[in-house]
Design a protein around this motif. Structure first.
Motif, short mmCIF file in Angstrom:
data_model
loop_
_atom_site.label_atom_id
_atom_site.label_comp_id
_atom_site.label_asym_id
_atom_site.label_seq_id
_atom_site.Cartn_x
_atom_site.Cartn_y
_atom_site.Cartn_z
N ASP A 196 31.15 42.39 34.33
CA ASP A 196 31.97 41.33 33.73
C ASP A 196 32.11 40.14 34.67
OD1 ASP A 196 32.35 42.65 31.37
OD2 ASP A 196 34.33 43.44 31.87
N LEU A 197 32.34 40.42 35.95
CA LEU A 197 32.45 39.33 36.93
C LEU A 197 31.15 38.54 37.01
CD1 LEU A 197 34.45 41.13 39.77
CD2 LEU A 197 35.27 39.30 38.27
N LEU A 198 30.03 39.25 36.99
CA LEU A 198 28.74 38.57 37.00
C LEU A 198 28.55 37.74 35.73
CD1 LEU A 198 26.00 38.18 38.41
CD2 LEU A 198 25.18 40.23 37.22
N ALA A 199 28.98 38.30 34.59
CA ALA A 199 28.86 37.57 33.33
C ALA A 199 29.71 36.31 33.34
CB ALA A 199 29.27 38.48 32.17
N ALA B 119 38.73 31.52 41.14
CA ALA B 119 39.54 32.72 41.35
C ALA B 119 40.57 32.90 40.23
CB ALA B 119 40.24 32.66 42.71
N VAL B 120 41.20 31.78 39.83
CA VAL B 120 42.18 31.85 38.75
C VAL B 120 41.52 32.27 37.45
CG1 VAL B 120 43.80 30.50 37.34
CG2 VAL B 120 43.68 30.15 39.82
N ILE B 121 40.36 31.68 37.15
CA ILE B 121 39.64 32.00 35.92
C ILE B 121 39.25 33.48 35.90
CG2 ILE B 121 37.51 31.58 34.63
CD1 ILE B 121 37.66 28.65 35.57
N ALA B 122 38.68 33.94 37.02
CA ALA B 122 38.20 35.33 37.07
C ALA B 122 39.36 36.31 36.97
CB ALA B 122 37.41 35.56 38.36
N LEU B 123 40.42 36.09 37.74
CA LEU B 123 41.54 37.03 37.74
C LEU B 123 42.25 37.05 36.39
CD1 LEU B 123 43.09 36.40 41.30
CD2 LEU B 123 41.85 38.42 40.50
N ALA B 124 42.49 35.89 35.82
CA ALA B 124 43.19 35.83 34.54
C ALA B 124 42.35 36.47 33.44
CB ALA B 124 43.50 34.38 34.19
N ARG C 25 41.37 43.72 30.78
CA ARG C 25 41.92 45.04 31.10
C ARG C 25 43.09 45.37 30.18
NH1 ARG C 25 40.37 49.44 34.38
NH2 ARG C 25 42.24 50.59 35.00
N PHE C 26 43.95 44.39 29.94
CA PHE C 26 45.13 44.60 29.11
C PHE C 26 44.75 44.87 27.66
CE2 PHE C 26 48.71 43.10 26.53
CZ PHE C 26 49.74 43.84 27.09
N SER C 27 43.67 44.26 27.18
CA SER C 27 43.25 44.43 25.78
C SER C 27 42.44 45.70 25.56
CB SER C 27 42.42 43.22 25.33
OG SER C 27 41.18 43.18 26.01
N GLY C 28 42.07 46.41 26.63
CA GLY C 28 41.29 47.63 26.50
C GLY C 28 39.80 47.42 26.48
#
Length: 466
Positions: free
Chosen positions: A10-13, A46-51, A57-60
């Motif tokens: 996901d981070l790579l995407a 960093a803000v974009i990736a973390l948010a 994660r929260f949505s499953g």
């Protein structure tokens, strides 16, 4: 481990989506150049990736249990991405951070596409690994032999689920005949803990009839608590899509709310309007191909181009079924002498032969890529058929239907369907009926769209096409 792989992908995407959005923004001719945009993107990365990762994660969307089957994980990706729009937009607004709006919009168009692609690739890799004997779980089934047999049959058929049944545990009152259960019966419910310790299964699966009461099942769960095994409970229902079921725990009772079958919804105007628009557009777009195929069929042996046959439609009404002719002119007259040769396929209702001598040379090519089915677009336009639905049946096939199989006639037959994308002529009669009944009972417009997409892949692969 699977969760870590999904998060890394996901981070790579997201990084790839940022690059694509940046390139597109910088090359939009009608916008002024933004020389400081790359620096702004790096500072906000960093803000974009973390948010975004938090929203996923929260949505499953990173739940490994949802990877293998069902559209839920794709829906979670879209819901998580929508949540990320709100979170990131709010943070940028509150901090008054200067970020190009065209870049922001492009990012949230490209990002979900790459994230969905990650899920598609992950699903295919996991399912492929499981079919090849990897990433599999050992399952011990608890329940009456009748329900155990149904579970074993399903898990054996759907290899990609990754479950290997090592044995069964039956109630003391059950006759416990192994030929009825389909797997070795290792003991009765009084021996459950000893058998779990001896077999060391990854999962204990409880079917209907596994416990005399809810209190007894709760006590069994207490005893399993320290053995580090997964527990799955299967209710006494099957062949139901996930979007027809809602789990709602109330007063300690896990209530399963189930929508009624959807055969009537499959007859609504929306599906019919889609059929009309899509079939008309396809007939217009494919008209050159239709002309070429018609010419090839005629030049092949000088016979007629279109094969007409009576089929049974919705509610048992007959209609004239159209195909490009792929067999010799006297194919129907020669059918009787070949029917007995096809019995060894385990399909006593449908007549299909992989090496049918009646098929012409041109017909073999047409059948391989389903080009012979194209005239059925006219059947769809007329209302005899739908683009997606159960396989259109012959009158003699319908005369051999049992009670359940008649439900296939509750909706219009289709050019394609679950039977088409799941093996076509390689399927047994029981599997054909099972898939068609699943479609009728669980119809949804989204399922139709997914079947149409899968049909393109099935046609190109030409598996089961003869």
């Amino acid at each position: 481990m699977l969760v870590s792989a999904i998060v890394a992908a996901d981070l790579l995407a997201l990084a790839l989506a940022c690059v694509v959005a940046l390139v597109i923004r910088q090359n939009l001719a009608f916008l002024d150049s933004a020389p400081n945009l790359p620096e702004s993107v790096l500072r906000s990365a960093a803000v974009i990736a973390l948010a975004w990762m938090f929203a996923l994660r929260f949505s499953g969307a990173t739940n490994p249990r949802l990877v293998s089957a069902g559209p839920e994980i794709y829906r979670n990706v879209l819901m998580g991405s929508l949540g990320a729009v709100g979170i990131i937009g709010a943070v940028l607004f509150l901090t008054d951070y200067p970020l190009s709006r065209p870049f922001f919009v492009t990012l949230f168009l490209a990002g979900p596409l790459f994230l969905l692609l990650v899920r598609v690739i992950t699903r295919r890799c996991v399912n492929l690994a499981r079919t090849r004997g990897h990433l599999r779980s050992q399952v011990l089934v608890v329940g009456s032999t009748g329900h155990v047999r149904g579970i074993v049959r399903t898990l054996t058929r759907e290899v990609w689920l990754g479950y290997d049944v090592v044995g069964a545990i039956a109630p003391i009152s059950d006759e416990r005949r192994e030929e009825d259960a389909g797997v070795p019966i290792l003991g009765d419910e009084s021996q459950l803990l000893d058998l779990v310790r001896a077999e060391s299964p990854d999962i204990v699966l409880f079917t209907a009839g596994s416990s005399a009461s809810a209190e007894e099942f709760r006590r069994v769960a207490w005893e399993l608590e320290g053995l580090e095994v997964g527990v799955i409970v299967v209710p006494a229902v099957s062949e139901i899509s996930g979007d027809r079921i809602r789990m709602r725990p109330v007063a300690g009772l896990p209530l399963v709310h189930m929508d009624l079958p959807r055969s009537r919804k499959a007859l609504k105007k929306g599906k019919r309007l889609f059929d009309i628009a899509a079939s008309a557009l396809l007939l217009l777009m494919l008209s050159p191909i239709l002309a070429v195929v018609a010419l090839c069929v005629h030049l092949g042996d000088g016979g007629g181009v279109v094969f007409r046959q009576q089929r049974v439609g919705r509610t048992g009404q007959p209609f004239e079924f159209l195909k490009f002719r792929s067999m010799v002119m006297d194919a129907e007259a020669r059918r009787a002498e070949l029917e007995q040769l096809a019995r060894d396929r385990g399909n006593d209702v449908l007549f299909k032969m992989s090496d049918d001598p009646r098929i012409t040379r041109v017909g073999k090519f047409l059948r391989r890529y389903s080009l012979d089915e194209l005239p059925q677009l006219w059947n769809v336009l007329r209302g005899d058929m739908s683009l997606v639905g159960p396989r259109p049946a012959l009158p003699q096939e319908v005369s051999g239907y049992d009670g359940d199989a008649h439900r296939r006639l509750a909706v219009r037959p289709g050019i394609t369907g679950l039977w088409q994308v799941s093996g076509r002529s390689d399927l047994s009669w029981d599997d054909t009926v099972r898939l068609d009944l699943f479609y009728v009972d669980n119809w949804s417009f989204m399922q139709d769209l997914l079947i149409l997409v899968r049909t393109a892949r099935a046609v190109l692969a030409s598996r089961g096409a003869y």
